[in-house]
Scaffold this active site. Sequence first.
Site, PDB file in Angstrom:
ATOM      1  N   THR A   1       0.858  -1.178   0.000  1.00 50.73           N
ATOM      2  CA  THR A   1       0.000   0.000   0.000  1.00 50.73           C
ATOM      3  C   THR A   1       0.899   1.234   0.000  1.00 50.73           C
ATOM      4  O   THR A   1       2.119   1.128   0.190  1.00 50.73           O
ATOM      5  CB  THR A   1      -0.910   0.040   1.245  1.00 50.73           C
ATOM      6  OG1 THR A   1      -0.091   0.228   2.400  1.00 50.73           O
ATOM      7  CG2 THR A   1      -1.709  -1.244   1.390  1.00 50.73           C
TER       8      THR A   1
ATOM      9  N   VAL B   1       3.228  -1.072   4.503  1.00 53.51           N
ATOM     10  CA  VAL B   1       2.436   0.106   4.877  1.00 53.51           C
ATOM     11  C   VAL B   1       3.405   1.284   5.049  1.00 53.51           C
ATOM     12  O   VAL B   1       4.382   1.193   5.799  1.00 53.51           O
ATOM     13  CB  VAL B   1       1.662  -0.148   6.194  1.00 53.51           C
ATOM     14  CG1 VAL B   1       0.836   1.075   6.571  1.00 53.51           C
ATOM     15  CG2 VAL B   1       0.767  -1.382   6.055  1.00 53.51           C
TER      16      VAL B   1
ATOM     17  N   VAL C   1       7.337  -1.914   7.039  1.00 53.72           N
ATOM     18  CA  VAL C   1       7.112  -0.468   7.003  1.00 53.72           C
ATOM     19  C   VAL C   1       7.835   0.120   5.794  1.00 53.72           C
ATOM     20  O   VAL C   1       9.030  -0.131   5.591  1.00 53.72           O
ATOM     21  CB  VAL C   1       7.607   0.204   8.304  1.00 53.72           C
ATOM     22  CG1 VAL C   1       7.311   1.700   8.263  1.00 53.72           C
ATOM     23  CG2 VAL C   1       6.974  -0.451   9.522  1.00 53.72           C
ATOM     24  N   LYS C   2       7.088   0.897   5.015  1.00 54.41           N
ATOM     25  CA  LYS C   2       7.695   1.561   3.859  1.00 54.41           C
ATOM     26  C   LYS C   2       8.192   2.947   4.277  1.00 54.41           C
ATOM     27  O   LYS C   2       7.438   3.737   4.855  1.00 54.41           O
ATOM     28  CB  LYS C   2       6.656   1.735   2.741  1.00 54.41           C
ATOM     29  CG  LYS C   2       6.543   0.547   1.821  1.00 54.41           C
ATOM     30  CD  LYS C   2       5.387   0.713   0.884  1.00 54.41           C
ATOM     31  CE  LYS C   2       5.812   1.159  -0.485  1.00 54.41           C
ATOM     32  NZ  LYS C   2       4.648   1.126  -1.430  1.00 54.41           N
ATOM     33  N   ILE C   3       9.445   3.205   3.956  1.00 50.52           N
ATOM     34  CA  ILE C   3      10.028   4.530   4.236  1.00 50.52           C
ATOM     35  C   ILE C   3      10.700   5.010   2.950  1.00 50.52           C
ATOM     36  O   ILE C   3      11.404   4.235   2.293  1.00 50.52           O
ATOM     37  CB  ILE C   3      11.063   4.453   5.383  1.00 50.52           C
ATOM     38  CG1 ILE C   3      10.385   4.003   6.678  1.00 50.52           C
ATOM     39  CG2 ILE C   3      11.779   5.789   5.589  1.00 50.52           C
ATOM     40  CD1 ILE C   3      11.319   3.892   7.876  1.00 50.52           C
TER      41      ILE C   3
END
Length: 219
Positions: free
Chosen positions: A27, A57, A83-85
């Site tokens: 996402t 996310v 976790v997307k960074i």
Amino acid sequence: MKLFLDTANVAAIKKWVDTGLIDGVTTNPTHLAKEGTDPKKRVLEICKLLPYGEISVEVTETDPNKVYEQAKEIAALSDNILVKIPCHRDYYPIIAQLVDEDVKLNITLVFSLVQSLFMCKLGVTYISPFIGRWDDIDVEGKDVLIELRDVIDDYTYETQVLAASIRGVRHLHEAILSGVDAATVPLDVLQKASQHILTDQGIGKFNADWAKLGVKNFP
Ligand code: G3P
């Protein structure tokens, strides 16, 4: 090779999970913004649909300290979350810290071999190079993917390459050929990729020939 769905649409994810092909979902703020006003609820629903999959996310904060806190909160939502960074210099220290704390990261908006190498050095789980956005600026996305694959393999880094920003079946084909570990695919592309005119014609011909025989029970 893993196949992820690039969407936050729960109904569509449900439909594709049934095929057995889907290893996870990616996402982003754009996807979640399209799906309504309760993104946390949406994320939790998606996590439940693929309990053994990998659900990415993305953070929405911008200040590095806040990104760090938000990343921890997102990771705590479910065991299957990454976790997307974004791959920005300001976030390198917190990326290093989060990796140190065993938070699984998918580094997004990766556009160069050097950025990729930096993220491999920090030990992130995935890097997401954006094929379509390379094409937008007249860079041959598939060549960059092949370079990335070679470098990561030569240096024996464990970071996996997740091809993103896939805009058509050709991009998916090129991602497969380049040897990426995973690709995240929008729904329309997956739908197109799952159909072939010659398969449909072939089924039609087999059915027509079989009908001529007039056999009711077989075998
Ligand atoms: O996963 C990120 C990707 O979906 C972005 O795609 O088409 O907006 O470049 P696009």
